[in-house]
Design an enzyme around this catalytic site. Structure first.
Site, PDB file in Angstrom:
ATOM      1  N   ASN A   1      -2.201  -0.251  -2.259  1.00  0.00           N
ATOM      2  CA  ASN A   1      -3.260  -0.070  -2.947  1.00  0.00           C
ATOM      3  C   ASN A   1      -4.532  -0.611  -2.320  1.00  0.00           C
ATOM      4  O   ASN A   1      -4.568  -1.294  -1.363  1.00  0.00           O
ATOM      5  CB  ASN A   1      -3.181  -0.705  -4.419  1.00  0.00           C
ATOM      6  CG  ASN A   1      -2.866  -2.180  -4.581  1.00  0.00           C
ATOM      7  OD1 ASN A   1      -2.435  -2.838  -3.682  1.00  0.00           O
ATOM      8  ND2 ASN A   1      -3.785  -2.776  -5.425  1.00  0.00           N
TER       9      ASN A   1
ATOM     10  N   GLU B   1      -8.404  -0.710  -3.627  1.00  0.00           N
ATOM     11  CA  GLU B   1      -9.399  -0.648  -4.577  1.00  0.00           C
ATOM     12  C   GLU B   1     -10.690  -0.516  -4.165  1.00  0.00           C
ATOM     13  O   GLU B   1     -11.112  -0.520  -2.904  1.00  0.00           O
ATOM     14  CB  GLU B   1      -9.450  -1.938  -5.408  1.00  0.00           C
ATOM     15  CG  GLU B   1      -8.156  -2.473  -6.077  1.00  0.00           C
ATOM     16  CD  GLU B   1      -7.907  -3.778  -6.812  1.00  0.00           C
ATOM     17  OE1 GLU B   1      -7.029  -3.908  -7.464  1.00  0.00           O
ATOM     18  OE2 GLU B   1      -9.147  -4.550  -6.625  1.00  0.00           O
TER      19      GLU B   1
ATOM     20  N   CYS C   1      -3.783   3.788  -5.667  1.00  0.00           N
ATOM     21  CA  CYS C   1      -2.483   2.854  -5.884  1.00  0.00           C
ATOM     22  C   CYS C   1      -1.554   3.162  -4.638  1.00  0.00           C
ATOM     23  O   CYS C   1      -1.719   4.128  -4.216  1.00  0.00           O
ATOM     24  CB  CYS C   1      -1.839   3.730  -7.242  1.00  0.00           C
ATOM     25  SG  CYS C   1      -2.574   3.283  -8.871  1.00  0.00           S
TER      26      CYS C   1
ATOM     27  N   GLU D   1       1.742   3.303  -4.123  1.00  0.00           N
ATOM     28  CA  GLU D   1       2.865   4.428  -4.202  1.00  0.00           C
ATOM     29  C   GLU D   1       2.034   5.712  -4.001  1.00  0.00           C
ATOM     30  O   GLU D   1       2.613   6.455  -3.104  1.00  0.00           O
ATOM     31  CB  GLU D   1       3.741   4.456  -5.338  1.00  0.00           C
ATOM     32  CG  GLU D   1       2.987   4.772  -6.541  1.00  0.00           C
ATOM     33  CD  GLU D   1       2.437   3.408  -7.259  1.00  0.00           C
ATOM     34  OE1 GLU D   1       2.004   2.355  -6.825  1.00  0.00           O
ATOM     35  OE2 GLU D   1       2.743   2.986  -8.451  1.00  0.00           O
TER      36      GLU D   1
ATOM     37  N   CYS E   1       1.733   3.698 -12.623  1.00  0.00           N
ATOM     38  CA  CYS E   1       0.722   4.384 -13.782  1.00  0.00           C
ATOM     39  C   CYS E   1       1.077   5.727 -14.032  1.00  0.00           C
ATOM     40  O   CYS E   1       1.890   6.309 -13.237  1.00  0.00           O
ATOM     41  CB  CYS E   1      -0.673   4.166 -13.273  1.00  0.00           C
ATOM     42  SG  CYS E   1      -1.196   5.252 -12.055  1.00  0.00           S
TER      43      CYS E   1
ATOM     44  N   CYS F   1       0.392   8.195 -10.930  1.00  0.00           N
ATOM     45  CA  CYS F   1       1.374   7.949  -9.983  1.00  0.00           C
ATOM     46  C   CYS F   1       2.818   8.476 -10.316  1.00  0.00           C
ATOM     47  O   CYS F   1       3.331   9.134  -9.386  1.00  0.00           O
ATOM     48  CB  CYS F   1       1.663   6.512  -9.604  1.00  0.00           C
ATOM     49  SG  CYS F   1       0.160   5.744  -8.778  1.00  0.00           S
TER      50      CYS F   1
END
Length: 166
Positions: free
Chosen positions: A64, A66, A75, A77, A113, A116
């Site tokens: 990830n 940010e 993210c 993944e 999430c 994702c």
């Protein structure tokens, strides 16, 4: 009044002890943990690593990343899946491991999430075969799904938007 119909979805996830997984899955988890160590998560302090195993055995990692201007980050993944698609087009993704070493991660609640999940489902549909998904917090038990679709019941589909899957 029109007759009612129902739609039902049943999803099954299996919980494994890490030592009971095969060597390929343990290695994929190790790669995802290595990716998580490179996460840039100064705001959430929630590092996530992803590792995708392609059909030729190649592993592509992502973490990830940010950004102060939420939601400009990405993210872990998704970074791994998008990198695999961009760097190895046409290679099927056999499995993806998603991990978090973060102290505040809860193994019983660790899950990709919604965005994702949709990306994983679309990658799976595009390649025409299921993708195994492994989820792990720290070195705890591993939650496994034999298909990304198990994580996203009633996912968006291109034909539902008036388009065609390509």
């Amino acid at each position: 009044m029109a007759e009612k119909t129902t739609r039902e979805w049943r999803s099954t996830l299996t919980v494994w002890s890490p030592e009971d997984l095969d060597a390929e899955d343990r290695e994929l988890l190790r790669e995802a943990h290595e990716a998580a160590s490179k996460a840039y998560a100064p705001y959430s302090r929630f590092q996530v690593g992803g590792a995708v195993r392609l059909e030729d055995g190649t592993v592509v990692r992502g973490s990830n990343q940010e950004n102060m201007a939420y939601p400009s980050g990405m993210c872990g993944e998704r970074v791994a899946v998008f990198a695999a698609g961009a760097q190895h087009p046409g290679q099927a993704m056999q499995a993806v491991a998603i991990v978090s070493p973060s102290a505040n991660a809860l193994s019983e609640a660790f899950m990709p999430c919604g965005g994702c999940r949709q990306v994983l489902v679309e990658a799976e549909r595009r390649q025409g075969q299921p993708m195994r998904v492994l989820l792990q917090v720290r070195d705890e038990e591993v939650v496994v799904s034999d298909s990304a679709l198990n994580l996203m019941p009633f996912a968006f589909e291109a034909h539902g938007l008036g388009g065609h899957e390509s």
